[in-house]
Enzyme design. Structure first.
Site, PDB file in Angstrom:
ATOM      1  N   LEU A  65       7.073  -4.673   6.054  1.00 30.05           N
ATOM      2  CA  LEU A  65       7.283  -6.059   6.461  1.00 30.05           C
ATOM      3  C   LEU A  65       5.912  -6.557   6.899  1.00 30.05           C
ATOM      4  O   LEU A  65       5.393  -6.147   7.935  1.00 30.05           O
ATOM      5  CB  LEU A  65       8.294  -6.160   7.599  1.00 30.05           C
ATOM      6  CG  LEU A  65       8.561  -7.560   8.174  1.00 30.05           C
ATOM      7  CD1 LEU A  65       9.151  -8.469   7.098  1.00 30.05           C
ATOM      8  CD2 LEU A  65       9.494  -7.487   9.369  1.00 30.05           C
ATOM      9  N   SER A  66       5.293  -7.411   6.111  1.00 29.69           N
ATOM     10  CA  SER A  66       3.895  -7.796   6.331  1.00 29.69           C
ATOM     11  C   SER A  66       3.781  -8.752   7.515  1.00 29.69           C
ATOM     12  O   SER A  66       4.345  -9.848   7.499  1.00 29.69           O
ATOM     13  CB  SER A  66       3.336  -8.464   5.070  1.00 29.69           C
ATOM     14  OG  SER A  66       3.443  -7.598   3.963  1.00 29.69           O
ATOM     15  N   CYS A 116       8.025  -2.050   9.923  1.00 27.07           N
ATOM     16  CA  CYS A 116       8.284  -1.460   8.617  1.00 27.07           C
ATOM     17  C   CYS A 116       9.334  -0.363   8.768  1.00 27.07           C
ATOM     18  O   CYS A 116       9.981  -0.230   9.803  1.00 27.07           O
ATOM     19  CB  CYS A 116       7.002  -0.874   8.036  1.00 27.07           C
ATOM     20  SG  CYS A 116       5.621  -2.040   7.998  1.00 27.07           S
ATOM     21  N   GLY A 156      13.042 -11.134  25.857  1.00 21.75           N
ATOM     22  CA  GLY A 156      12.965 -10.789  27.281  1.00 21.75           C
ATOM     23  C   GLY A 156      13.588  -9.450  27.613  1.00 21.75           C
ATOM     24  O   GLY A 156      13.785  -9.129  28.789  1.00 21.75           O
TER      25      GLY A 156
END
Length: 630
Positions: free
Chosen positions: A51-52, A2, A364
């Site tokens: 941002l869910s 978020c 990575g």
């Protein structure tokens, strides 16, 4: 994942800035497109964009305050061990109203205060407001994966996930010339500095408590520096422990209520993450980018080998130079602090395309820093030995000094490396590290800038000395890696991934930077990470039995964005306007026009050296300056 922002006003004058809380929150919309909210308790305000990822229901709305609760939280990040922490709290009688990790963190802080930080496994930046004693507690994760900027004066304390959001609270901002000079050396600005005077970045593993106009900063985590007696010497035991820790880290990062995938470049690092993740997720989504115009750098065939072996649902985004070039405008427009690592361009496109398929991706990142994966690491090892290279380079140095040097050609790049190595081996460890990290010398930056930096030289050197403190007391190669992990990793590599992923509302998780993996990595003797024949030795050996053999014994190919060609052709008119136009420069009054005239000649010569990197840094800064400070 978020975006957060907020204000703690110390008086009525500071409270005037509360009117900008909503606009500061809106500025974070790309970090959180799913929901937004603000909280105002007169002198303290919190903003949030969501941002869910976990519990996508409205119960996850922030800022969050549970019924009859004392504390309010605005949280950016993920707590991977939240289910375990929740079970412990429920055993003590704590009642939960949602399935979010946000509420777990809120309740954990309610019952344990700042000591809760030692129990968190995740990445985060959060603010918790105490409605009873009117204090605010703010913290950033151990490795600096998530950003947090702040500004403090006698009237207020402001904070935000992004500079563009913080700037909404005021229009009275000035350049920080110390930060600017370091930007032109490194092509990025490390914490605690920011490009704006008075604005700082909270350090990785740092927290701040604000009460009654007083701020108390505390370091709750630092990368371990064990003595030699604390090293774990058994190589076979260490390999098994590394596999165990990484597998647990990957499992933790697969927790999600939305589609998840993994970046797969074809290198060892992303292949390890893919191998581990695919053992827990069937038909894992994996994503690669290839380069149509640069087949030498296209490693998608290696990525496909890994995808086939582990039966992933693999997608390749094949890019041309035109594709890269077409995204420059959007990238520069999103960057709210000068950041000139040009590899951000392909990362942006990778994130943009990946977001069309999933909301979360594993990466990575971090393995090169903690396990030793860069060319500079091999160079450092050679510089410490009295081998043939150390004898040969001084002989070749005079020739290399006068030969054309550039990153864009094999021979010219070799000449560049010989000069860089030859000058570096004459220096002490701290000086050499900074020299090899820098694009420009301090003398070049002094000639570039009009402002007299002499007043800030002492302050600047103090900051650099702190970044290089392990190199000043250098004992072994882990000190070099610790400096990489403290300086370049959070401020360049992780900053790049955060910027480019958030520009596309994609959450990127980094299993190699689980603090348990990092702590273990710095208890491994350096010789288990790097020797004359191999970098990331223990990582490669630990997974050799499951990865395709073709991934081994091949050179590391770092793709170079064709900046030199763009700056001399497609971007030429724009660069001439913003970077080299004398009238524009004189009106701006930041740079010495004659220095830039010389740089332009260098850029268009047969011996450009690193001129393209320097011009790109200038171009990015000038576009930023026009948007935010003109």
């Amino acid at each position: 994942m978020c975006g957060i922002t907020g204000i703690v006003a110390f008086n009525e004058i500071g409270r005037f800035n509360m009117t900008n809380l909503e606009s500061a929150t809106v500025a974070l919309s790309k970090r959180g497109p799913d929901d937004h909210g603000t909280y105002d308790d007169y002198f303290t305000g919190l903003g949030h964009r969501r941002l869910s990822i976990i519990d996508t229901s409205p119960m996850g709305h922030q800022p969050m305050r549970v019924p009859e609760g004392r504390f309010v939280i605005s949280f950016n990040g993920e707590i991977y061990n939240y289910k375990e922490l929740r079970q412990g709290l429920e055993a003590k009688g704590v009642k939960f109203y949602s399935n979010t990790d946000t509420e777990v963190l809120l309740q954990l802080y309610t019952h344990e205060g700042k000591s809760c930080l030692s129990k968190l496994n995740g990445f985060f930046a959060f603010a918790i407001y105490d409605t009873r004693d009117k204090s605010t507690f703010i913290a950033r994760d151990r490795m600096g994966i998530k950003p947090l900027l702040y500004f403090q004066d006698e009237d207020k304390f402001l904070f935000s996930s992004e500079l563009k959001s913080l700037m909404k609270y005021s229009s009275d901002w000035e350049l920080d010339y110390t930060a600017l000079s370091i930007y032109f050396q490194l092509n990025y600005i490390p914490a605690p500095l920011s490009i704006l005077k008075g604005v700082k970045k909270l350090m990785p593993g740092e927290s701040v408590h604000i009460k009654e106009g007083k701020t108390t900063f505390e370091k709750y985590y630092d990368i371990p520096k064990p003595d030699h007696q604390a090293y774990k010497p058994d190589y076979e035991v260490n390999k098994k422990e590394l596999v165990k820790l990484l597998d647990q880290s990957v499992q933790n990062r697969l927790v999600s209520d939305v589609p998840i995938g993994a970046f797969l470049s074809g290198g060892i690092d992303s292949s390890v993450i893919t191998a581990l993740a695919s053992s827990h997720v069937s038909s894992l989504n994996t994503f690669s980018i290839g380069y149509k115009d640069a087949p030498y750098f296209d490693e998608t065939s290696y990525a496909q080998l890994v995808a086939d072996k582990f039966k992933t649902n693999h997608t390749v985004f094949s890019l041309s130079q035109d594709d890269l070039y077409a995204n420059i405008g959007e990238i520069i427009d999103y960057i709210d602090e000068p950041f000139a690592d040009s590899s951000a361009i392909p990362v942006y496109i990778l994130c943009n395309e990946t977001r069309k398929h999933v909301t979360v991706a594993l990466s990575g990142d971090g393995a090169d820093e903690i396990f030793s994966g860069y060319n500079k690491h091999s160079a450092w090892l050679k510089s410490q030995e009295n081998g043939m290279l150390n004898q040969l380079v001084p002989m070749l140095y005079p020739l290399a000094k006068v030969m054309p040097k550039s990153r864009s050609g094999k021979l010219s790049n070799l000449m560049r490396q010989i000069v860089k190595f030859g000058e570096g081996i004459k220096m002490n460890p701290a000086e050499r590290y900074w020299f090899w990290a820098a694009i420009s010398s301090q003398e070049e930056v002094n000639n570039l800038l009009k402002s007299d930096l002499s007043d800030s030289q002492e302050h600047r050197q103090e900051i650099i000395n702190d970044w290089l403190r392990d190199m000043t007391s250098y004992q072994d190669f882990n000190d070099f890696l610790r400096t990489d992990t403290r300086l370049g990793l959070p401020n360049d590599m992780l900053q790049k991934v955060d910027l480019m992923s958030m520009a596309n509302s994609l959450e990127v998780r980094v299993p190699f930077l689980d603090h348990n993996v990092v702590d273990f990595a710095f208890h491994i003797p350096p010789e288990q990470k790097i020797d004359q024949g191999m970098r990331k030795k223990i990582l490669q050996d630990a997974f050799r039995h499951i990865l395709p053999k073709q991934l081994y014994k091949r050179p590391k190919k770092g793709f170079e964005v064709p900046l030199l060609d763009w700056l001399k052709k497609g971007l030429k008119s724009d660069v001439d306007k913003y970077v080299f136009d004398r009238d524009y420069l004189e009106a701006q009054n930041i740079f010495n026009p004659q220095t830039l005239t010389q740089l332009r000649k260098k850029l268009h010569s047969i011996n450009p050296g690193d001129a393209h990197a320097k011009v790109w840094a200038l171009y990015v800064f000038q576009k930023w300056h026009e948007k935010y400070l003109s």
